[in-house]
Design a protein around this motif. Sequence first.
Motif, short mmCIF file in Angstrom:
data_model
loop_
_atom_site.label_atom_id
_atom_site.label_comp_id
_atom_site.label_asym_id
_atom_site.label_seq_id
_atom_site.Cartn_x
_atom_site.Cartn_y
_atom_site.Cartn_z
N ARG A 54 0.82 -1.00 0.07
CA ARG A 54 0.13 -0.07 0.05
C ARG A 54 0.72 1.26 0.08
O ARG A 54 0.57 2.00 -0.63
N GLU A 55 2.12 1.08 0.86
CA GLU A 55 2.95 2.42 0.81
C GLU A 55 3.46 2.66 -0.15
O GLU A 55 3.81 3.89 -0.75
N GLU A 56 4.02 1.63 -1.10
CA GLU A 56 4.52 1.69 -2.60
C GLU A 56 3.41 2.53 -3.48
O GLU A 56 3.85 3.48 -4.10
N ARG A 57 2.18 2.01 -3.62
CA ARG A 57 1.43 2.65 -4.35
C ARG A 57 1.08 4.38 -3.83
O ARG A 57 0.94 4.93 -4.86
N GLN A 58 0.96 4.53 -2.56
CA GLN A 58 0.83 5.72 -2.22
C GLN A 58 2.03 6.85 -2.52
O GLN A 58 1.81 7.70 -3.19
N ILE A 59 3.24 5.95 -2.42
CA ILE A 59 4.21 6.89 -2.76
C ILE A 59 4.46 7.45 -4.38
O ILE A 59 4.74 8.29 -4.85
N THR A 60 4.11 6.09 -5.05
CA THR A 60 4.22 6.27 -6.62
C THR A 60 3.12 7.41 -6.82
O THR A 60 3.32 8.46 -7.78
N ARG A 61 1.95 7.51 -6.22
CA ARG A 61 0.81 8.44 -6.42
C ARG A 61 1.33 9.73 -6.16
O ARG A 61 1.05 10.57 -7.01
N LEU A 62 1.64 10.04 -4.79
CA LEU A 62 2.06 11.28 -4.18
C LEU A 62 3.12 11.87 -5.19
O LEU A 62 3.17 13.07 -5.29
N ARG A 63 3.93 11.01 -5.53
CA ARG A 63 5.24 11.67 -6.39
C ARG A 63 4.78 12.41 -7.82
O ARG A 63 5.00 13.24 -8.17
N SER A 64 3.80 11.41 -8.10
CA SER A 64 3.12 12.07 -9.49
C SER A 64 2.41 13.47 -9.23
O SER A 64 2.66 14.23 -9.90
N LEU A 65 1.47 13.30 -8.19
CA LEU A 65 0.76 14.58 -7.66
C LEU A 65 1.65 15.63 -7.56
O LEU A 65 1.35 16.75 -7.88
N ALA A 66 2.96 15.56 -6.81
CA ALA A 66 3.70 16.34 -6.49
C ALA A 66 4.23 16.98 -7.87
O ALA A 66 4.32 18.19 -7.93
N THR A 67 4.74 16.31 -8.56
CA THR A 67 5.44 16.83 -9.90
C THR A 67 4.33 17.55 -10.57
O THR A 67 4.69 18.44 -11.03
#
Length: 98
Positions: A54-67
């Motif tokens: 779950r954390e991996e998925r959250q990090i991938t999503r957050l990194r994309s949103l941040a960018t």
Amino acid sequence: MTDQDASTELARLRGTIDNIDAALVHLLAERFKCTQQVGELKARSSLPPADKAREERQITRLRSLATDAGLDPVFAEKFLNFIIAEVIHHHERIAEGK
Ligand SMILES: O=C(O)C(=O)C[C@]1(C(=O)O)C=C[C@@H](O)C=C1
């Protein structure tokens, strides 16, 4: 810009920063209220405090949103990891019955 103009502008910008900081505190409080319930649910159901997938998925999503938002994705990942580490600590305490 005169000294007076600069201090007026600084006060205006700091007002905005104070509003944003207040919003962040309220958002974090809501997130922790939600994760408190997750911690109780996990403890009741004998689920482990952490879920790395779950954390991996959250990090991938957050990194994309941040960018997309013009925020440094490295900072966004660090920030999320910092919050999640605290949540896991809370989950562990709940599971220990403390
Ligand atoms: O989604 C969960 O399973 C949670 O416990 C919440 C949360 C989070 O804070 O987002 C915390 C710990 C897990 O490792 C993953 C995510």
